[in-house]
Design a protein around this motif. Structure first.
Motif, PDB file in Angstrom:
ATOM      1  N   VAL A   1      53.129  43.165  38.479  1.00 36.29           N
ATOM      2  CA  VAL A   1      52.382  42.687  37.311  1.00 36.29           C
ATOM      3  C   VAL A   1      51.318  41.679  37.725  1.00 36.29           C
ATOM      4  O   VAL A   1      50.158  41.766  37.306  1.00 36.29           O
ATOM      5  N   GLY A   2      51.689  40.705  38.550  1.00 37.17           N
ATOM      6  CA  GLY A   2      50.727  39.699  38.987  1.00 37.17           C
ATOM      7  C   GLY A   2      49.571  40.307  39.757  1.00 37.17           C
ATOM      8  O   GLY A   2      48.413  39.951  39.535  1.00 37.17           O
ATOM      9  N   THR A   3      49.874  41.241  40.632  1.00 41.88           N
ATOM     10  CA  THR A   3      48.821  41.924  41.399  1.00 41.88           C
ATOM     11  C   THR A   3      47.895  42.691  40.475  1.00 41.88           C
ATOM     12  O   THR A   3      46.666  42.646  40.632  1.00 41.88           O
ATOM     13  N   ALA A   4      48.452  43.395  39.503  1.00 46.96           N
ATOM     14  CA  ALA A   4      47.634  44.172  38.560  1.00 46.96           C
ATOM     15  C   ALA A   4      46.714  43.256  37.750  1.00 46.96           C
ATOM     16  O   ALA A   4      45.529  43.569  37.563  1.00 46.96           O
ATOM     17  N   LEU A   5      47.235  42.135  37.282  1.00 46.83           N
ATOM     18  CA  LEU A   5      46.403  41.201  36.511  1.00 46.83           C
ATOM     19  C   LEU A   5      45.324  40.579  37.385  1.00 46.83           C
ATOM     20  O   LEU A   5      44.172  40.434  36.958  1.00 46.83           O
ATOM     21  N   LEU A   6      45.665  40.235  38.620  1.00 46.09           N
ATOM     22  CA  LEU A   6      44.674  39.657  39.520  1.00 46.09           C
ATOM     23  C   LEU A   6      43.583  40.681  39.837  1.00 46.09           C
ATOM     24  O   LEU A   6      42.390  40.347  39.831  1.00 46.09           O
TER      25      LEU A   6
ATOM     26  N   LEU B   1      50.509  35.671  46.668  1.00 47.77           N
ATOM     27  CA  LEU B   1      49.763  36.694  45.931  1.00 47.77           C
ATOM     28  C   LEU B   1      48.263  36.526  46.162  1.00 47.77           C
ATOM     29  O   LEU B   1      47.559  37.492  46.464  1.00 47.77           O
ATOM     30  N   TYR B   2      47.772  35.306  46.053  1.00 46.29           N
ATOM     31  CA  TYR B   2      46.338  35.066  46.225  1.00 46.29           C
ATOM     32  C   TYR B   2      45.893  35.381  47.657  1.00 46.29           C
ATOM     33  O   TYR B   2      44.851  35.999  47.858  1.00 46.29           O
ATOM     34  N   THR B   3      46.689  34.981  48.633  1.00 46.56           N
ATOM     35  CA  THR B   3      46.349  35.248  50.026  1.00 46.56           C
ATOM     36  C   THR B   3      46.300  36.748  50.299  1.00 46.56           C
ATOM     37  O   THR B   3      45.374  37.240  50.955  1.00 46.56           O
ATOM     38  N   ARG B   4      47.287  37.484  49.796  1.00 45.99           N
ATOM     39  CA  ARG B   4      47.286  38.958  49.970  1.00 45.99           C
ATOM     40  C   ARG B   4      46.051  39.587  49.340  1.00 45.99           C
ATOM     41  O   ARG B   4      45.561  40.606  49.817  1.00 45.99           O
TER      42      ARG B   4
END
Length: 174
Positions: A109-114, A143-146
């Motif tokens: 979910v976090g990746t999709a929103l980012l 998450l941000y680094t990836r």
């Protein structure tokens, strides 16, 4: 999972998800920041509130009303002119309050929103996207680094006494 601007019926559940996601980072339910986290309607008026909703579940699972998808996560997109911008400069987009429901963690979910935020600002012609994060938000930092964000220590700031925020940015021109 569907990504979309929050509907009026999803604003309350989006606020609840944000509060739940930030529970470990506030000073308890009386922390004044909790009211700001919960106020998804204000963020939607003064910026853009986006949600990730479960496309296979409707009903009352995460505080959703009948016929409203379960809010899995949310992010505030802060375009130029938004009072929610803290560290963005000319030509940059900014995001705030990326939050994933504790029960939805590990589902992307976090990746999709980012990714949605990055695509949104690329389409607008922004050359970078920036954000701020508490030092103890290690999972968010991963998450941000990836996603290709790097630290911007020169933009770290303290919006309130005893609150230090770390700045991150991603160049969209590469």
């Amino acid at each position: 999972m569907l990504l979309r601007r929050a509907s009026p019926a999803e604003l309350g559940p989006a606020g609840d998800v944000t509060v739940a996601a930030y529970a470990d980072f506030v000073l308890g339910p009386d922390d004044p920041y909790v009211a700001r986290l919960r106020d998804a309607a204000r963020r939607d008026r003064e910026a853009e509130l986006w949600v990730a909703v479960d496309d296979g579940v409707t009903g009352d699972v995460a505080g959703s009303g009948p016929g409203v998808g379960t809010v899995l996560g949310t992010v505030t997109v802060c375009p130029p002119g938004s009072p929610w911008r803290e560290v963005a400069r000319e030509g940059e987009g900014e995001l705030r309050m990326l939050a994933v429901s504790p029960v939805a963690r590990g589902r992307g979910v976090g990746t999709a929103l980012l990714d949605l935020v990055l695509d949104r600002f690329r389409a607008d012609g922004a050359h970078a996207v920036v954000l701020s994060s508490l030092p103890q938000m290690a999972a968010a930092h991963r998450l941000y680094t990836r996603a290709g964000f790097t630290r911007l220590p020169e933009r770290d700031h303290s919006p309130a006494p005893h609150v230090q925020l770390l700045a991150f940015g991603k160049d969209l021109t590469r």
